[in-house]
Design a protein around this motif. Sequence first.
Motif, PDB file in Angstrom:
ATOM      1  N   THR A  60       0.842  -1.191   0.000  1.00 55.24           N
ATOM      2  CA  THR A  60       0.000   0.000   0.000  1.00 55.24           C
ATOM      3  C   THR A  60       0.879   1.243   0.000  1.00 55.24           C
ATOM      4  OG1 THR A  60      -1.690  -1.204   1.267  1.00 55.24           O
ATOM      5  CG2 THR A  60      -1.825   1.209   1.260  1.00 55.24           C
ATOM      6  N   HIS A 267       4.707  -7.560  -5.486  1.00 51.98           N
ATOM      7  CA  HIS A 267       3.726  -6.745  -6.221  1.00 51.98           C
ATOM      8  C   HIS A 267       2.801  -7.563  -7.111  1.00 51.98           C
ATOM      9  CE1 HIS A 267       5.585  -3.168  -4.657  1.00 51.98           C
ATOM     10  NE2 HIS A 267       6.746  -3.470  -5.211  1.00 51.98           N
ATOM     11  N   ASN A 286      -0.238  -6.209  -4.698  1.00 49.84           N
ATOM     12  CA  ASN A 286      -0.557  -4.842  -4.297  1.00 49.84           C
ATOM     13  C   ASN A 286      -1.979  -4.739  -3.772  1.00 49.84           C
ATOM     14  OD1 ASN A 286       1.975  -3.988  -5.073  1.00 49.84           O
ATOM     15  ND2 ASN A 286       1.294  -3.029  -6.983  1.00 49.84           N
ATOM     16  N   VAL A 288      -3.433  -0.916  -2.808  1.00 54.75           N
ATOM     17  CA  VAL A 288      -3.484   0.350  -3.552  1.00 54.75           C
ATOM     18  C   VAL A 288      -2.062   0.879  -3.557  1.00 54.75           C
ATOM     19  CG1 VAL A 288      -4.396   2.695  -3.597  1.00 54.75           C
ATOM     20  CG2 VAL A 288      -5.874   0.798  -2.874  1.00 54.75           C
ATOM     21  N   GLY A 304      -4.025  -8.375  -7.332  1.00 55.09           N
ATOM     22  CA  GLY A 304      -3.721  -8.424  -5.909  1.00 55.09           C
ATOM     23  C   GLY A 304      -4.780  -9.207  -5.161  1.00 55.09           C
ATOM     24  N   LEU A 324      -8.248  -8.295  -6.734  1.00 57.17           N
ATOM     25  CA  LEU A 324      -8.163  -6.895  -7.116  1.00 57.17           C
ATOM     26  C   LEU A 324      -7.422  -6.744  -8.440  1.00 57.17           C
ATOM     27  CD1 LEU A 324      -6.882  -5.491  -3.696  1.00 57.17           C
ATOM     28  CD2 LEU A 324      -9.267  -5.606  -4.469  1.00 57.17           C
ATOM     29  N   THR A 326      -4.890  -4.373 -10.050  1.00 56.75           N
ATOM     30  CA  THR A 326      -3.959  -3.386  -9.506  1.00 56.75           C
ATOM     31  C   THR A 326      -3.022  -2.783 -10.540  1.00 56.75           C
ATOM     32  OG1 THR A 326      -2.374  -5.133  -8.938  1.00 56.75           O
ATOM     33  CG2 THR A 326      -4.002  -4.544  -7.261  1.00 56.75           C
ATOM     34  N   ASN A 328      -2.068  -0.161 -12.713  1.00 60.60           N
ATOM     35  CA  ASN A 328      -2.506   1.221 -12.823  1.00 60.60           C
ATOM     36  C   ASN A 328      -2.613   1.718 -14.257  1.00 60.60           C
ATOM     37  OD1 ASN A 328      -2.889   1.785 -10.043  1.00 60.60           O
ATOM     38  ND2 ASN A 328      -0.676   1.970  -9.769  1.00 60.60           N
ATOM     39  N   THR A 331      -6.244   0.845 -14.609  1.00 56.02           N
ATOM     40  CA  THR A 331      -7.211   1.359 -13.645  1.00 56.02           C
ATOM     41  C   THR A 331      -7.121   2.863 -13.418  1.00 56.02           C
ATOM     42  OG1 THR A 331      -5.768   1.051 -11.732  1.00 56.02           O
ATOM     43  CG2 THR A 331      -7.104  -0.840 -12.418  1.00 56.02           C
ATOM     44  N   THR A 335      -7.492   1.270  -7.804  1.00 55.05           N
ATOM     45  CA  THR A 335      -7.623  -0.187  -7.744  1.00 55.05           C
ATOM     46  C   THR A 335      -9.095  -0.573  -7.802  1.00 55.05           C
ATOM     47  OG1 THR A 335      -5.586  -0.415  -6.460  1.00 55.05           O
ATOM     48  CG2 THR A 335      -7.176  -2.226  -6.312  1.00 55.05           C
TER      49      THR A 335
END
Length: 372
Positions: A60, A267, A286, A288, A304, A324, A326, A328, A331, A335
């Motif tokens: 995080t 990660h 991960n 967030v 994640g 999740l 994750t 980026n 997204t 997340t």
Amino acid sequence: MHPKTRDRFLMVTALAVSIAGTGAIAVNYGEKRAPEVQSVDVWTGRLPAERWSVQFLGDTMLGDGATPMLDPLGYDAAVAGVLPLIDGDFVIANVESPITSHDQPLNPGKEYSYHAEPQSAWTLSKAGIDAIGLGNNHSMDMGLVGLQETMKLASNAGMASFGAGNNLAEAERPLMLRTDRGTIGVVAIGENFGKASRAEEFNPGTVALSPATVQRGYDLARAAGADWVVAYVHWGDNYVETSSQERYWAQMMVDTGYDLIVGHGPHIADKIEFIGDVPVAYSLGNFVFGTPGRFESYGKQGIGLMLSVEMSRNGPVQLAVKCLVTDNSKTGFVTQPCDGPQMISAIPLVNPALQIQGNVARMPCRCFEPPK
């Protein structure tokens, strides 16, 4: 902390070892005997009568590449996509950056040095996170000033912090969760991240993996009253699956007596396996995390996991996993929960025994048996 648990269903403390003599644990490392507990200060609360859960989150960090989004929208935007999934009665996250206004790296030559602005502590607390683990390779990125501000801001926001400290005694203090069913001790430990990050008798930092620290973490938690001990471990190489070295340490922890091992660091999400009856989640990936990420260049999915231990007064223990997205680049630094097809694709790779039910997958666990 989670809005649904404002009244503190669990009692928690990060056990403070104090040189001034007011601390919770007195330890003589030179003798082969268990640490002796003198006193423990806890926050009081009452556990739900029938069911409760402890939820673990992965890496995080609210900063770095996410900052251009966070500055205009506010830090709450970073966790908005996953708020409904944070539902543990007690929630622990590996916070992999100092939370501080101090922005001068301890080691200017380090490839990646992070920090998150002070308001991120309140964001994590409001999202439902009750404790932050600091036993990772970025907790000392902004030196002692950054570490001390992180711990102060966490406390001001109502979160416990553990896994790093002003000295080895503070860094080794376990997080204690007291419930009507029994007491859980959570021990934060990680790889040796170098002298500048390694806690020693008079130096700040984190706890480096060794046979001695594995044993001592377990002994400290048990001496403080833990019926079960969890290892919250930062290990592995970025974007790389579980190594033989991680399996070596996991086996050592099981042999020592740990009841659950929760890993983070690479990660990416990796398998949940069992050594005997002990669950080992090698990497949650991960939660967030505000860097652009390098999933595509490593040929990995940006997935994640959120892992919960669900316990009830009379029923069997369950492990519950949420998935999740994750990456980026997909997204926009917010997340997101996995959708149905993503769950179906990812969850069997974590453990084929997990049974998907909506946005969560569960399997029974012969672990955390009631203390005799």
